[in-house]
Design a protein around this motif. Structure first.
Motif, short mmCIF file in Angstrom:
data_model
loop_
_atom_site.label_atom_id
_atom_site.label_comp_id
_atom_site.label_asym_id
_atom_site.label_seq_id
_atom_site.Cartn_x
_atom_site.Cartn_y
_atom_site.Cartn_z
N GLY A 134 14.82 75.95 24.69
CA GLY A 134 14.20 74.79 24.08
C GLY A 134 14.80 74.38 22.72
O GLY A 134 13.97 73.59 21.95
N ILE A 135 15.67 75.14 22.13
CA ILE A 135 16.10 74.94 20.64
C ILE A 135 16.50 73.31 20.46
O ILE A 135 15.93 73.00 19.16
N LEU A 136 17.09 72.65 21.29
CA LEU A 136 17.43 71.45 21.02
C LEU A 136 16.38 70.54 20.88
O LEU A 136 16.13 69.34 20.11
N GLU A 137 15.49 70.54 21.84
CA GLU A 137 14.31 69.80 21.85
C GLU A 137 13.21 70.19 20.61
O GLU A 137 12.81 69.20 20.24
N ILE A 138 12.98 71.26 20.39
CA ILE A 138 12.19 71.88 19.19
C ILE A 138 12.95 71.27 18.09
O ILE A 138 12.17 70.82 17.16
N THR A 139 14.01 71.27 17.92
CA THR A 139 14.81 71.30 16.65
C THR A 139 14.43 69.46 16.54
O THR A 139 14.08 69.19 15.31
N SER A 140 14.87 68.57 17.53
CA SER A 140 14.84 67.34 17.21
C SER A 140 13.45 66.81 17.12
O SER A 140 13.18 65.87 16.04
N LYS A 141 12.49 67.41 17.48
CA LYS A 141 10.97 66.85 17.32
C LYS A 141 10.61 67.48 15.88
O LYS A 141 9.83 66.57 15.25
N CYS A 142 10.92 68.61 15.66
CA CYS A 142 10.51 69.32 14.13
C CYS A 142 11.17 68.30 13.19
O CYS A 142 10.31 68.00 12.31
N VAL A 143 12.49 67.87 13.31
CA VAL A 143 13.04 67.09 12.25
C VAL A 143 12.37 65.94 12.27
O VAL A 143 12.21 65.03 10.77
N SER A 144 12.01 65.28 13.15
CA SER A 144 11.34 63.84 13.20
C SER A 144 9.90 63.85 12.35
O SER A 144 9.44 62.68 12.03
N HIS A 145 9.08 65.05 12.36
CA HIS A 145 8.13 65.17 11.91
C HIS A 145 8.19 65.73 10.45
O HIS A 145 7.14 66.32 9.99
N GLY A 146 9.35 66.10 9.76
CA GLY A 146 9.54 66.64 8.54
C GLY A 146 9.22 67.91 8.44
O GLY A 146 8.84 68.73 7.50
N ILE A 147 9.52 68.70 9.64
CA ILE A 147 9.22 70.27 9.72
C ILE A 147 10.51 71.05 9.63
O ILE A 147 11.26 70.25 10.62
N GLN A 148 10.85 71.86 9.01
CA GLN A 148 12.17 72.62 9.07
C GLN A 148 12.11 73.50 10.30
O GLN A 148 11.13 74.67 10.48
#
Length: 356
Positions: free
Chosen positions: A48-62
């Motif tokens: 799930g790394i790519l999904e997690i990454t893209s969604k976190c970044v779009s919400h300002g979470i590292q």
């Protein structure tokens, strides 16, 4: 406290039949708890790394890419946590995943020599009571537990943290002093974690049922795998209260997040090139030739205008989208498969259904 607690052991739904945390819900919870970063460490995978990454970044979470992966030492295979500190670390995590699934035929685990070979750019957490050292200690192998932790220190040096948790598990209470003493004696920082399997306490019973499904057992069975109700996404205040006597272990979670500075980004498809050593033709020219020859062969040299026009239209589309090499590569391995008497299905999708 001025520094927030950062969760470094979260199991999403990609920890199959173990984690019950949906990515969108995790991000909303991190927002509500004012947590600027989170590490998702699914069990023995990075699905799930790519999904997690893209969604976190779009919400300002590292996002902090990582995994909880089984490592073998003295015939004990249990998880430690590995986090990508930079791009080199992320690539080494992927190499370790390859070792995990392909190197050992009898059982899946990472050998210590694999860790040593692919250590660069990775921050390691020792695994806590459920890890290798914890299991060895609980089996009255204190010396072997110490040896394992020293081996991790030798491999990861300043990138190793001794992990402690307080989720009301008896094993944690029995091992904590051993971990604290080892960390002090060997000048290794402590880090507090709260392994997350569900988002809030109300999900505990449902998660317990999930574990039963995974293990083909029943809730009424006493001797089975279970976790306490404490394995939820706790707030910074809760974690500082829980570790009020060892605050630096909580503060170190923020330090680890600050030390991590990489996440994978979406990239366009990287299609393989098709090379035919017997000719100097380009991929587009080879595809043209093979498609026309194949159509002529199938229609016994009686190619109507309808088929001819359709073929030209498809070839133009394939060339324009840069998929000529893709078609040739797939054709190549399907031909080899048929030549070696291996059954091949009809395929699916627009490519398999095309005239080309």
């Amino acid at each position: 406290m001025s520094e927030p607690f950062i969760h470094l052991r979260v199991h999403s739904a990609y920890s199959l039949c173990e984690g019950a945390v949906k990515i969108d819900d995790l991000i909303r919870s991190c927002d509500n708890l004012n947590m600027p970063a989170v590490a998702v460490t699914d069990t023995n995978n990075m699905f799930g790394i790519l999904e997690i990454t893209s969604k976190c970044v779009s919400h300002g979470i590292q996002p902090i890419p990582g995994t909880a992966i089984d490592v073998q030492f003295e015939n004990v295979a249990s998880p430690i946590v590995l986090l990508a500190q930079n791009e080199a670390g992320y690539k080494n995590l992927m190499k370790l995943m390859t070792c995990f699934y392909l190197k050992n035929k009898e059982a899946a685990f990472i050998a210590m020599e694999d860790l040593a070979k692919h250590k660069n750019g990775i921050i390691a957490l020792s695994g806590g009571a459920r890890g290798v050292a914890g299991n060895l200690f609980l089996s009255d192998n204190r010396d072997k537990a110490t040896e394992f932790l020293k081996s991790l220190k030798e491999i990861f040096r300043d990138n190793l943290y001794v992990e402690i948790s307080r989720t009301d598990e008896p094993s944690e209470k029995r091992t904590e002093q051993f971990f604290v003493n080892f960390a002090i004696q060997n000048n290794i920082p402590l880090v507090a974690t709260n392994e997350v399997f569900f988002l809030d306490e109300s999900m505990h019973m449902a998660h317990d049922a999930l574990l039963c499904i995974a293990d083909s057992t029943y809730i009424t069975v006493k001797d089975r795998r279970r976790v306490s109700a404490e394995h939820y996404l706790k707030s910074t205040d809760e974690m500082f209260e829980l570790f009020s006597d060892i605050k630096e272990a909580v503060l170190n979670t923020s330090l680890i997040a600050k030390r991590c500075s990489f996440f994978p980004e979406k990239k366009p498809p990287m299609l393989p090139n098709f090379i035919d050593a017997s000719t100097n033709l380009s991929e587009e020219e080879i595809l043209d030739m093979k498609a026309r020859e194949g159509l002529s062969q199938r229609l016994q040299n009686q190619v109507s205008k309808e088929y001819s026009d359709r073929l030209e239209h498809e070839l133009e589309l394939i060339k324009a989208t840069g998929f000529s090499g893709y078609f040739l590569v797939v054709s190549d391995f399907v031909k080899w498969t048929k030549d070696n008497d291996i059954p091949v299905g009809p395929g699916r999708g627009s490519g398999a259904g095309s005239l080309v």
